[in-house]
Write a protein that holds these residues in place. Structure first.
Motif, mmCIF file in Angstrom:
data_model
loop_
_atom_site.group_PDB
_atom_site.id
_atom_site.type_symbol
_atom_site.label_atom_id
_atom_site.label_comp_id
_atom_site.label_asym_id
_atom_site.label_seq_id
_atom_site.Cartn_x
_atom_site.Cartn_y
_atom_site.Cartn_z
ATOM 1 N N TYR A 653 41.225 46.662 27.758
ATOM 2 C CA TYR A 653 40.752 46.017 28.975
ATOM 3 C C TYR A 653 41.794 45.019 29.468
ATOM 4 C CZ TYR A 653 37.730 43.460 32.135
ATOM 5 O OH TYR A 653 37.214 42.845 33.236
ATOM 6 N N ALA A 654 42.325 44.237 28.518
ATOM 7 C CA ALA A 654 43.312 43.210 28.883
ATOM 8 C C ALA A 654 44.554 43.856 29.489
ATOM 9 C CB ALA A 654 43.696 42.399 27.650
ATOM 10 N N CYS A 657 43.976 44.842 32.881
ATOM 11 C CA CYS A 657 44.003 43.666 33.752
ATOM 12 C C CYS A 657 45.442 43.307 34.138
ATOM 13 C CB CYS A 657 43.372 42.456 33.057
ATOM 14 S SG CYS A 657 41.590 42.587 33.012
#
Lengths: 731, 430
Positions: A653-654, A657
């Motif tokens: 997820y990071a 991002c």
């Protein structure tokens, strides 16, 4: 030797005889340009400036002529140049040592002996070359550039120089006559052997008209053996007087004192004196011969014999008259003066004698060898050099070099030119050598010995030596290309560049070396030999240049695609390691190189279907700040297929991002007008479409990202698992 | 002096310039026929073969210059079409891509086997007159070039992006005729060192047949083109960079019919200034005026003769510079230029250091307009070419006096039937 004031008419001629006006009126002129490769010129007819509207009929030919001020040396000349350059280097070594050990050392016996030895080496080389060329030129007429006679004249000049200016240590002040006579006898043989053979075959040689001139000449030349042989033949002469006198003359000729036979000059002088007394005695006896017996019906033998005795007595008027009768030149008179008239003649007294001789019997101004000899005899080394330069720049350069070492010529530079006499002639010779580009090593060696001007001139020559980095590829398209490529790929410095590099190190010409490395790097970029280009850039410590090489490699990705790109990067990756070790290397360009390597790794992984690691690579390039802004958009587009990968979620997820952040920045900045900075690379990769296409592509990435986040949300912890797995792998 | 080669027919019209590349292994030629050709020498036999050939401009190409090889294989061409173009040779592999067909379009490849191709990278369109000269700066100043055009402007361009060669910034644009000197105190000193040759005017009794023919031919030419005026035809525009790094970016430039050369210093921090004016005309009282040119530049006063060519010799460690000029007055001159002394003048009232110059040689052997002067790479041999159809070489003697050192002509040798035949054989053999 090409004379300095020389006119060449080119062929085919553009101006017919007497039609100069036609050429001018046609609005034409002549222009020329000088080649940096050698001493040659391109000459071409041109339109006169300011007459742009002249149109000539298209049928006319527009030639370009090429002319050179020097003929490039033939093989035997090259050999001569190469061999003598070794002697030159030895003398150079000596004078360099002298600079550190002081002038006194330069005048020591040890040094003098070395200089004398080197001088004699030159003499011997000139002789060898003379013998060699005289032999070969008989076989192949005209193939030799310089006739044997040319080398003979170099030989005589150098040998004379050695006799007069480089005597054995301690003999500078000794009488010079015998040495000069030896020189004369070696180089200007008179009377000829044929004459002697002819006479010795006769029963009554004195009846031959050449007999007495021959006998006089051998006496003049101090050839006592020949003289006594023919005096002995007179034993059957009808005249008693002549038989008796000849018998007395023989031992006198043989016993003339020679300097070499004495330990001290005093003894020599004493012996000479006593010998002269004996000659006087003979003269008295000669004078007592009655007038009636002085003629043998063929010749007035008494006059001839009187000449011979006159020579031995050293009577100048006799020597001079005899020489004129025999057709001998000023050299013979001067030299016999030193043997008979003044047996103790010193080197420093010679010029005075010679100047008197030359007043009556001048040297031949059309004969350069004669002019050099005269200047050397006259104690004028500088003048000798100026004639020598016309005879052969080789002679002037090497003689000037020796003369400076012997302090015979002015060492201080000319105020205007900044060059001293030696440097002027050595540079003149170097310029002559430059006519043959293959001789660049020798050319610069001579130049480097000539002070600041010489060093800078050598720099210019070095920089213009063709590197031949691609000559193999472009001249012969066949197997040569492969050979060349093989050599290049081996990573060794290619032949010529290696040599130039070594030369630059030897003479500490770092600036030149770097320039040459930069040129080599540029050439290898054009050849797409990026690995070599990088190593040359770093060798030149040209960091912006190194950056440009990396840019060109990255450019390959855009033009040729990922496969080619990874192949090229494989060529440069090894240099990265080396460069990181190097302390001086500048960060930003190394950074770019690192990006290229990482980006290639990324594509390699993609290609191997190692998608997980590829995705990790991609994000870490952003995270580490390796990717240049102009490449962000490209990387983002690369992420799209990974985001859309059907199987596992490849990004945490990071990470996703991070991609989104960068995407936002690119789009926002593009809106603000930094389109060129952010989209340039992507635009050129996509081709003609321009900004619109690029933005369209990025919209695709945004969509993929949005979908990806949606998947993340649905799966929930998927990203985390991957993250953990990575951590484990890293640990 | 010997002839070593011949290209029988290089172009379809008169050539305007021929330039050797850095190594002397290639030649770029340009012509009235608007084309550029690049030739390569075959080192095994000395023959020159066309490598590339393309239409470069829409008018006569006036001058061509090679960039230093550390920047790549790059040419700049100047033209009467008022543009300067930058060309790069690309290897065959990259010509396939879309952006590199600029020049390729409409320019048939010569017998090059398609192995390379020259691509137009940039067009510099600032000139307001025909561009007469272009010369790349010495490599240590970066990829820069200077141009001069018949609008009397010298323009300096700097390449902003070496990898693409597409962006060239016009960093300086100065009107040479009005460019002021460095300081109010005269930075000018002309001292005539002993001229080595007595000058004779063209009108003098010594004028040769050639010179007479020249003078006869001049008038009809001028009358034939009433529209142009004399300026374009009679003027001379030329430039030459100082090759030495030490003194900074300095350029010698001449324009129009002034007959003078200005030594211009370029500096990033201020406008270009004239360090020195080289004016051979015997200076009447009060000369030089500020700028030194107001006399001739604002009228078509035909008193001064245009300088057609200037060449700055590589200094090669000498403490002074040599600058050669050739002009329509038929004179080849060599100027010895002393840079300003380093140490501050003790008695000087804070004035700027001064450059000084003197004429060390003045030759009128051509007896007709001189079109080109050029130095060899070590600055020891000067060549000059004139309307007399001769190329003359000049060298310094040991006493540093400049002397003729040979000449090359294109006349038929009067005595040379035999020589012609043998040359013919040679040419055929080659």
């Amino acid at each position: 030797m090409s004379s300095t004031d020389h006119h060449l008419n080119l062929f085919p001629p553009l101006i017919q005889v007497g039609h100069a006006e036609q050429f001018i009126q046609s609005g034409k002129t002549i222009l020329s340009t000088q080649s940096p490769l050698n001493q040659s010129y391109a000459v071409f007819p041109s339109a006169r400036k300011g007459t742009p509207s002249i149109k000539v009929s298209g049928a006319e030919e527009q030639p370009i002529f090429f002319a050179s001020s020097e003929t490039s040396p033939s093989s035997e000349r090259r050999l001569f140049i190469g061999d003598t350059s070794i002697i030159f280097a030895a003398l150079q070594n000596l004078t360099n040592t002298a600079q550190s050990r002081g002038q006194e050392w330069l005048h020591s016996q040890e040094t003098h002996n070395v200089i004398r030895k080197l001088t004699l080496d030159y003499v011997n080389f000139a002789r060898e070359c003379w013998i060699h060329t005289s032999q070969t030129s008989v076989q192949s007429q005209g193939s030799s550039q310089f006739s044997g006679d040319h080398y003979r004249s170099l030989y005589t000049c150098l040998a004379l120089f050695a006799v007069l200016y480089v005597p054995e240590y301690g003999y500078e002040d000794a009488p010079v006559g015998d040495d000069l006579m030896e020189w004369l006898n070696v180089h200007f043989i008179e009377p000829s052997t044929e004459e002697g053979d002819h006479l010795s075959g006769l029963d009554h040689p004195w009846e031959d008209e050449t007999f007495w001139p021959y006998l006089v000449r051998v006496t003049l030349r101090g050839l006592s053996k020949a003289a006594t042989f023919f005096l002995a033949t007179l034993s059957s002469h009808p005249s008693d007087n002549l038989r008796r006198l000849a018998q007395q003359l023989s031992p006198l000729l043989q016993s003339q004192p020679r300097l070499q036979s004495f330990e001290a000059e005093r003894d020599f002088a004493y012996a000479s004196h006593r010998w002269k007394d004996k000659v006087k005695a003979l003269r008295i006896e000669l004078d007592s011969v009655s007038e009636s017996d002085r003629h043998d019906g063929i010749e007035n033998w008494w006059d001839r014999l009187s000449d011979i005795v006159g020579i031995l007595e050293g009577r100048s008027e006799v020597i001079r008259r005899v020489c004129e009768d025999l057709g001998a030149d000023w050299r013979e008179i001067s030299v016999s003066w030193g043997v008979f008239a003044d047996a103790r003649l010193r080197r420093q007294d010679l010029p005075e004698v010679v100047s008197q001789v030359l007043d009556d019997m001048p040297q031949d101004p059309t004969n350069l060898e004669d002019m050099v000899h005269a200047a050397l005899f006259s104690g004028d080394p500088t003048k000798a050099l100026s004639h020598a330069a016309q005879l052969d720049p080789w002679l002037a350069a090497h003689m000037a070099d020796l003369m400076q070492a012997l302090s015979l010529i002015e060492k201080d530079p000319n105020e205007d030119s900044g060059l001293n006499i030696r440097d002027f002639y050595v540079l003149g010779y170097a310029q002559y050598l430059h006519a043959d580009p293959a001789l660049w090593r020798i050319t610069v060696a001579y130049m480097f010995s000539c002070g600041e001007t010489g060093v800078r001139s050598a720099d210019e020559v070095l920089m213009h030596v063709p590197l031949k980095l691609r000559s193999v590829g472009s001249t012969t398209h066949g197997q040569g290309e492969q050979n060349g490529a093989g050599n290049l790929k081996s990573g060794d410095l290619a032949g010529v560049v290696k040599d130039i590099n070594a030369t630059c190190y030897e003479y500490q010409r770092e600036e030149v070396r770097r320039t040459i490395c930069r040129i080599a790097a540029q050439t290898f970029v054009q050849e797409k030999e990026y690995g070599l280009a990088l190593s040359y850039s770093s060798s030149a410590e040209d960091w912006p240049g190194l950056g440009r090489v990396v840019d060109r490699v990255l450019q390959e990705y855009i033009t040729a695609g990922p496969e080619q790109f990874t192949r090229y990067v494989a060529g440069i990756a090894p240099s990265l390691q080396a460069l990181r070790m190097q302390s001086g290397a500048q960060g930003i360009f190394i950074h770019r190189l690192m990006f290229a390597v990482r980006y290639a790794e990324f594509h390699q992984r993609l290609c191997n279907q190692d998608l997980q690691d590829a995705a990790w690579d991609l994000v870490s390039m952003f995270q580490d700040g390796l990717a240049p802004k102009s490449w962000w958009a490209v990387l983002l587009c690369d992420s799209q297929p990974l985001l859309q990968h059907d199987g596992t979620l490849l990004f945490t997820y990071a990470s996703a991002c991070i991609l989104l952040q960068h995407l936002e920045e690119v789009i926002a900045r593009t809106d603000q007008g930094s389109c060129d900075e952010y989209l340039r690379i992507l635009m050129s990769k996509l081709g003609s479409g321009g900004t619109t296409d690029a933005l369209h592509a990025l919209q695709g990435v945004r969509l993929a990202l949005a979908k990806y986040f949606a998947r993340c949300t649905m799966i929930g912890t998927g990203g985390k698992q991957i993250l953990e797995r990575k951590f484990i792998a890293a640990v | 002096m010997i002839q070593t080669g011949l290209i029988q027919s290089a172009h379809n019209d008169l050539l305007t310039d021929v330039a050797y590349d850095f190594y002397g292994l290639r030649l770029a030629t340009c012509s009235l026929d608007q084309r550029i050709k690049v030739w390569q020498v075959d080192e095994s036999n000395g023959n020159w073969n066309v490598e590339d050939d393309w239409k470069a401009h829409d008018a006569t190409v006036s001058k061509i210059s090679w960039a230093h090889p550390e920047f790549g294989t790059i040419l700049a061409s100047a033209s009467f079409d008022r543009t300067v173009k930058i060309w790069e040779q690309t290897s065959f592999a990259s010509t396939a891509d879309s952006q590199t067909n600029g020049a390729g379009a409409g320019s048939p490849q010569a017998a090059s086997g398609g192995s390379s191709r020259w691509v137009e990278r940039a067009v510099l369109v600032d000139a307001r007159g025909t561009v007469r000269a272009v010369e790349f700066a010495p490599h240590h100043f970066g990829l820069k070039l200077a141009t001069v055009s018949s609008d009397n402007n010298v323009r300096i361009y700097e390449c902003l992006e070496q990898s693409s060669l597409a962006t060239w910034q016009l960093s300086e644009e100065v009107d040479v005729s009005t460019l002021p000197s460095i300081s109010l105190s005269s930075s000018y000193s002309v001292a005539f060192a002993t001229p080595t040759q007595t000058s004779a005017t063209l009108e003098g009794a010594s004028a040769t047949l050639v010179a007479q023919a020249l003078q006869q031919s001049q008038n009809p030419t001028n009358q034939g083109r009433p529209g142009m005026g004399n300026r374009e035809a009679d003027g001379g525009w030329c430039i030459s960079w100082c090759k030495d790094r030490y003194w900074g970016e300095i350029l010698a430039a001449g324009c129009g019919i002034t007959g003078a050369i200005k030594i211009i210093q370029l500096s990033p921090s201020r406008r270009p200034t004239t360090l020195l004016t080289l004016d051979p005309s015997p200076s009447p009282a009060g000369l030089p005026a500020e700028g030194g040119t107001s006399l001739a530049s604002d009228g078509d006063t035909p008193t001064a003769f245009a300088i057609t060519s200037v060449a700055w010799a590589p200094s090669c460690g000498r403490s002074y510079h040599l600058i050669a000029t050739g002009g329509r007055d038929g004179h080849v001159r060599i100027w010895r230029v002393k840079p300003a002394e380093e140490e501050p003048d003790v008695e000087g009232e804070g004035s700027d250091p001064k450059w000084s110059a003197s004429v060390v040689a003045d030759f009128d052997h051509h007896k007709s307009a001189v079109g080109r002067v050029e130095w060899n790479i070590t600055g020891t041999v000067l060549s000059s070419a004139g309307n007399d159809g001769r190329v003359r070489l000049w060298k310094a003697t040991i006493g540093n006096v400049w002397r003729p050192a040979g000449s090359i002509g294109v006349e038929q040798s009067e005595d040379a039937q035999d020589a012609d035949v043998s040359m013919d054989e040679n040419a055929a053999a080659e």
